[in-house]
Scaffold this active site. Structure first.
Site, mmCIF file in Angstrom:
data_model
loop_
_atom_site.group_PDB
_atom_site.id
_atom_site.type_symbol
_atom_site.label_atom_id
_atom_site.label_comp_id
_atom_site.label_asym_id
_atom_site.label_seq_id
_atom_site.Cartn_x
_atom_site.Cartn_y
_atom_site.Cartn_z
ATOM 1 N N CYS A 16 0.826 -1.198 0.000
ATOM 2 C CA CYS A 16 0.000 0.000 0.000
ATOM 3 C C CYS A 16 0.860 1.248 0.000
ATOM 4 O O CYS A 16 1.997 1.234 0.454
ATOM 5 C CB CYS A 16 -0.910 0.091 1.225
ATOM 6 N N ASN A 118 -0.841 1.611 5.530
ATOM 7 C CA ASN A 118 0.106 0.750 4.830
ATOM 8 C C ASN A 118 0.744 -0.141 5.890
ATOM 9 O O ASN A 118 1.235 0.372 6.881
ATOM 10 C CB ASN A 118 1.169 1.628 4.135
ATOM 11 N N GLY A 119 0.693 -1.444 5.668
ATOM 12 C CA GLY A 119 1.295 -2.339 6.644
ATOM 13 C C GLY A 119 0.385 -3.499 6.942
ATOM 14 O O GLY A 119 -0.581 -3.757 6.214
ATOM 15 N N TYR A 259 14.239 -3.128 -3.078
ATOM 16 C CA TYR A 259 13.284 -3.334 -4.162
ATOM 17 C C TYR A 259 12.053 -2.454 -4.121
ATOM 18 O O TYR A 259 11.653 -1.900 -5.144
ATOM 19 C CB TYR A 259 12.862 -4.813 -4.163
#
Ligand code: SF4
Length: 486
Positions: A16, A118-119, A259
């Site tokens: 996210c 996010n997470g 990445y």
């Protein structure tokens, strides 16, 4: 329609991106731009909630890319107000249903509240089970809804105190942005595993975003990272910082550098692009091999391959060309098409590879399926030797902190040693950067197992946040209560 990624992409996926703005001329448009810059963090769905001067909230959410949902001027125009929060979602489990698209919104007695995160919460199931038994009715399968219900049942009076009360009950890795009638709120988990940065717009408005690339696109100046365990409250009086947790050493996700993050982002003061080149150089020092060409597996392997090539003194060439125009809903994944797999996205630059000893540089090997096909493709193009160098240590463990990785049983490095992996992938030699080499490339001393500077659990199995939902043996009969990634 299925995505191409479902049958040819063998990478871990960021789950996210979040963005929030307080006091901007056109908050919805800025948020759409910010989410567009964060598109790499989630491509399944996007949503924006705005707050106008009259205290009214406006929302638009949809499945698909940011451009699919916010490309029309009338959509942006309908999202009135100078304040906004937005979210890009990558679904990990279950359906990508509209009900799971964030930001989630709820009406409380103190007014409206929108939250995006996010997470991944590692005790979401345990909390959901307790909340359902107390009568809470969950509308989605996202962890984010846990925040909503914990805030709803909190006995504290102010929204900030209720949110802190909720944050103290959750375990996991999260960066969240939230909007209520009086403020924009940002928070990071106590170990700061997931990123969140603060920026300032030319008009003085403040921005929160998962990465600095989202500040750049809206013309915001980087101010600072939100600290691990910090909660910031942004309103018309400025920014207030609250530290509700006792201080611990942070454990930022090391894979963001390898990445996930966009290469033009700066994370925790460290530029991602430079770091990837440093990792490549370190990899060349650790496991150099005689070769004619250094070839990146595009696109994510490019900076590490550049660093490797410079350090090794071997020419860097684009021996694999990536097709950037592979549509997300391009084609049905029949068995025949699935076998073509990687060729949809990558093709060999035959003229460059013919008769050459090639070092392929990639950022990670997850299942190994794509690596095997790429190596085969490079050999078919006439390479005489194919060596693979990987700019991460072997991915031996799954991530439970907000990155979509396969079950451990499906991780190639969990099942095979490096010699076996080399044989399966079909390379003449295979080497991964060492964990200490990775830390060195990030400007850190060798990894201290008692006090590691980063979260590196997918390489070490050293999970710093308890995996409560995976270690208790509660029954999991209610599908609604299955832990669902964000
Ligand atoms: S387990 Fe790996 S991918 Fe997940 S947060 Fe930690 S370092 Fe990042």
């Amino acid at each position: 329609m299925p995505r191409v990624a479902e049958f040819e992409d063998d990478k871990p996926h960021e789950e996210c991106g979040v963005f929030g703005v307080w006091n901007a001329g056109d908050a919805a448009a800025l948020t759409a731009l910010g989410l567009h810059a964060l598109q790499h963090r989630g491509q399944e769905a996007a949503g924006i909630v705005t707050l106008d001067e009259a205290g009214l909230f406006h929302a638009h959410k949809g499945l698909g890319l940011v451009g699919d949902n916010f490309g029309e001027a009338k959509v942006i125009a309908s999202l009135r107000g100078p304040h906004a929060v937005g979210h890009n979602r990558y679904a990990t489990t279950g359906e990508t249903a509209l009900r799971n698209v964030q930001p989630l919104y709820a009406d409380f007695e103190f007014g409206g509240f929108a939250v995006a995160h996010n997470g991944n919460l590692t005790n979401a199931y345990a909390l959901k089970r307790a909340l359902v038994r107390r009568g809470c009715l969950f509308q989605s399968t996202t962890d984010s809804e846990v925040f909503i219900h914990l805030i709803a049942i909190s006995l504290y009076s102010t929204v900030i105190d209720r949110l802190i009360d909720a944050l103290k009950q959750v375990q996991g890795a999260y960066s969240l942005v939230a909007l209520h009638n009086g403020a924009l709120i940002g928070a990071r988990d106590p170990l700061g595993v997931r990123p969140l940065v603060l920026g300032r717009l030319p008009n003085g408005g403040l921005v929160l975003a998962s990465e600095t690339c989202a500040l750049d696109i809206v013309g915001a100046e980087f101010v600072r990272d939100i600290e691990a365990g910090e909660l910031v409250v942004i309103d018309d009086n400025g920014l207030r910082s609250i530290k509700p947790f006792s201080r611990t050493e942070s454990r930022f996700c090391i894979f963001e550098y390898i990445y996930f993050a966009r290469p033009d982002s700066v994370m925790e003061g460290t530029p991602v692009y430079e770091t990837r080149k440093n990792i490549g150089a370190e990899l060349a020092r650790e496991s150099g091999v005689a070769a004619d060409l250094i070839v990146p597996v595009p696109d994510s392997g490019v900076p590490a391959a550049m660093g490797y090539a410079v350090e090794a003194g071997i020419p860097f060439e684009l021996g694999i060309i990536r097709n950037h125009y592979v549509g997300r809903t391009f084609i049905e994944p029949t068995d025949q098409i699935r076998n073509l797999g990687v060729k949809l996205k990558h093709s060999a630059n035959r003229a460059m590879l013919q008769g050459k000893r090639v070092v392929l540089v990639d950022d990670s090997i997850v299942r190994g399926t794509t690596s095997r096909k790429i190596v085969e493709m490079v050999r078919q193009a006439g390479a005489t030797e194919v060596h693979m160098r990987v700019s991460s240590p072997p991915t031996t463990h799954s991530c439970y902190y907000g990155i979509d990785t396969p079950e451990r049983a499906d991780l190639m490095a969990a099942k095979h040693d490096i010699a076996e992996m080399a044989r399966i992938i079909g390379v003449d030699s295979l080497a991964f950067i060492s964990l200490d080499g990775l830390y060195r490339a990030l400007g850190q001393p060798a990894r201290d197992p008692n006090k590691p500077h980063f979260c590196d659990a997918c390489f070490t199995g050293d999970y710093a946040i308890p995996l409560t939902d995976w270690t208790d043996n509660s029954d999991r009969q209610l599908s609604l209560l299955q832990p669902a990634g964000q």
